[in-house]
Scaffold this motif. Structure first.
Motif, PDB file in Angstrom:
ATOM      1  N   ARG A 101      67.662  29.073  69.517  1.00 38.18           N
ATOM      2  CA  ARG A 101      67.006  28.165  70.452  1.00 38.18           C
ATOM      3  C   ARG A 101      67.926  27.815  71.616  1.00 38.18           C
ATOM      4  NH1 ARG A 101      64.735  25.832  65.713  1.00 38.18           N
ATOM      5  NH2 ARG A 101      66.387  24.262  65.662  1.00 38.18           N
ATOM      6  N   GLN A 102      69.226  27.639  71.302  1.00 37.29           N
ATOM      7  CA  GLN A 102      70.186  27.354  72.361  1.00 37.29           C
ATOM      8  C   GLN A 102      70.285  28.530  73.331  1.00 37.29           C
ATOM      9  OE1 GLN A 102      71.719  24.513  72.969  1.00 37.29           O
ATOM     10  NE2 GLN A 102      72.753  25.346  74.770  1.00 37.29           N
ATOM     11  N   ARG A 103      70.299  29.755  72.784  1.00 29.85           N
ATOM     12  CA  ARG A 103      70.335  30.936  73.639  1.00 29.85           C
ATOM     13  C   ARG A 103      69.065  31.039  74.471  1.00 29.85           C
ATOM     14  NH1 ARG A 103      72.036  33.456  68.827  1.00 29.85           N
ATOM     15  NH2 ARG A 103      70.082  34.613  68.712  1.00 29.85           N
ATOM     16  N   ASP A 104      67.923  30.664  73.874  1.00 31.63           N
ATOM     17  CA  ASP A 104      66.658  30.717  74.589  1.00 31.63           C
ATOM     18  C   ASP A 104      66.683  29.821  75.820  1.00 31.63           C
ATOM     19  OD1 ASP A 104      65.635  32.507  72.798  1.00 31.63           O
ATOM     20  OD2 ASP A 104      64.450  31.045  71.680  1.00 31.63           O
ATOM     21  N   ARG A 105      67.272  28.627  75.684  1.00 29.27           N
ATOM     22  CA  ARG A 105      67.338  27.715  76.823  1.00 29.27           C
ATOM     23  C   ARG A 105      68.175  28.319  77.953  1.00 29.27           C
ATOM     24  NH1 ARG A 105      67.170  23.686  72.673  1.00 29.27           N
ATOM     25  NH2 ARG A 105      69.423  23.723  72.396  1.00 29.27           N
ATOM     26  N   ARG A 106      69.302  28.940  77.579  1.00 29.20           N
ATOM     27  CA  ARG A 106      70.158  29.572  78.589  1.00 29.20           C
ATOM     28  C   ARG A 106      69.443  30.761  79.221  1.00 29.20           C
ATOM     29  NH1 ARG A 106      73.509  33.956  78.312  1.00 29.20           N
ATOM     30  NH2 ARG A 106      75.229  34.033  79.832  1.00 29.20           N
ATOM     31  N   ARG A 142      66.250  31.219  79.555  1.00 24.79           N
ATOM     32  CA  ARG A 142      65.174  30.732  80.436  1.00 24.79           C
ATOM     33  C   ARG A 142      65.728  30.366  81.805  1.00 24.79           C
ATOM     34  NH1 ARG A 142      62.597  26.094  82.171  1.00 24.79           N
ATOM     35  NH2 ARG A 142      60.319  26.289  82.332  1.00 24.79           N
ATOM     36  N   GLU A 143      66.827  29.648  81.831  1.00 22.48           N
ATOM     37  CA  GLU A 143      67.419  29.229  83.102  1.00 22.48           C
ATOM     38  C   GLU A 143      67.847  30.438  83.931  1.00 22.48           C
ATOM     39  OE1 GLU A 143      71.217  26.618  84.789  1.00 22.48           O
ATOM     40  OE2 GLU A 143      70.681  26.545  82.665  1.00 22.48           O
ATOM     41  N   GLU A 157      57.565  30.708  82.346  1.00 24.18           N
ATOM     42  CA  GLU A 157      58.331  31.009  81.135  1.00 24.18           C
ATOM     43  C   GLU A 157      59.209  32.243  81.356  1.00 24.18           C
ATOM     44  OE1 GLU A 157      54.559  29.442  78.432  1.00 24.18           O
ATOM     45  OE2 GLU A 157      55.165  31.545  78.361  1.00 24.18           O
ATOM     46  N   ASP A 217      69.669  38.805  74.976  1.00 24.16           N
ATOM     47  CA  ASP A 217      69.447  37.671  75.872  1.00 24.16           C
ATOM     48  C   ASP A 217      70.159  37.941  77.191  1.00 24.16           C
ATOM     49  OD1 ASP A 217      67.841  35.781  74.416  1.00 24.16           O
ATOM     50  OD2 ASP A 217      69.552  35.468  73.092  1.00 24.16           O
TER      51      ASP A 217
END
Length: 290
Positions: free
Chosen positions: A151-156, A158-159, A186, A199
């Motif tokens: 989830r942390q990687r997903d946030r990065r 996304r940005e 998204e 990622d």
């Protein structure tokens, strides 16, 4: 294969259904065929395939008139031999002991074998109502730390991806904002995380919510020359469908900005081969493109 396991779980899920069983029937075949077409592999398969092949995964057993064991992988032979299937004994025992395990198993299958966008639709399609307590990560539970890290990687991710595509949809240009934040935008993985997709920006696309879901379902894809593909299997009769989906066929992708790598060829090819549904449509004639 585990994609098909989730959609072949028979009967209700929970404490009151510890020993679900499935029988090969015409009605069941039609329902499973529909689910496989919508959520299963992009290549054609039959309802008999997961019923028969899941035995090799050790989570499913088949019993026919001649005894334990699958009589074959064809629908006719399974039906004529009175074949029935159910979860393997060890798994049934574990579910009796801990009914909430089913919800956690379903969550693992969703997380590791499907992209996030179709999770809710898939659960609804198979009648799976995940209890929040079952779906949530438990501190110290197997895989919990890994999912938190993801989830942390997903946030990065996304940005990075939305910045690369200048906060607009690469397919239609939508760039909606609500206050200071984006809404309905998204970061889509081209090659899914569950299939070793990295990622990295060259494995991402900035997409609106609609086109992200259609991309993950194989309605949309990326072709040679960074052109948008639209599946021939998609049917849309309204003007809205023509404008928002059919008219995209053959259009160039918007972005990324200068200096940012576009989608890598290997990830694009994986999506075309593993996710995109069938053949691509020809671009619409000018009368329909607006």
């Amino acid at each position: 294969m585990h994609q098909t396991y989730l959609i072949t779980l028979p009967g209700p899920v929970g404490a009151h259904a510890p020993q679900p069983q499935a029988t090969v029937t015409a009605t069941g075949e039609q329902e499973l065929r529909r689910l496989l077409e919508e959520y299963g592999p992009s290549h054609p398969t039959t309802p008999a395939y997961p019923f028969h092949q899941l035995v090799s995964d050790g989570v499913w057993e088949v019993r026919a008139d001649q005894g334990l064991g699958s009589p074959g992988s064809g629908v006719r032979v399974l039906r004529s031999s009175g074949a029935t299937g159910r979860l393997a004994p060890e798994l049934r025992t574990a579910l009796r002991r801990e009914p909430a395990l089913m919800g956690r198993l379903a969550r693992v299958l969703l997380d590791f074998h499907f992209p996030p966008s179709p999770h809710a639709d898939l659960c609804e399609a198979v009648g799976l109502d995940l209890d929040p307590a079952e779906a949530a990560d438990v501190t110290g539970s197997p895989g919990g730390r890994e999912r938190a890290a993801r989830r942390q990687r997903d946030r990065r991710m996304r940005e990075l991806v939305l910045t690369a595509y200048e906060f607009q949809c690469a397919f239609c240009g939508y760039d909606g904002m609500l206050g200071a934040g984006t809404v309905g935008l998204e970061a889509a993985h081209v090659r899914w995380l569950s299939y070793d997709g990295p990622d990295e920006v060259d494995n991402g696309l900035g997409l609106c919510s609609l086109h992200h879901k259609l991309f993950d379902k194989g309605v949309l894809g990326l072709g040679e020359g960074r052109r948008i593909l639209v599946s021939q299997r998609f049917v849309g009769r309204t003007e809205a469908s023509r404008q928002h989906v059919l008219a995209l066929a053959g259009r160039p992708v918007i972005g990324p900005q200068a200096g940012v790598p576009p989608v890598a060829g290997r990830h694009r090819q994986w999506h075309v081969e593993q996710v995109f549904r069938g053949e691509a449509r020809e671009p619409l004639t000018p009368a329909y493109t607006g």
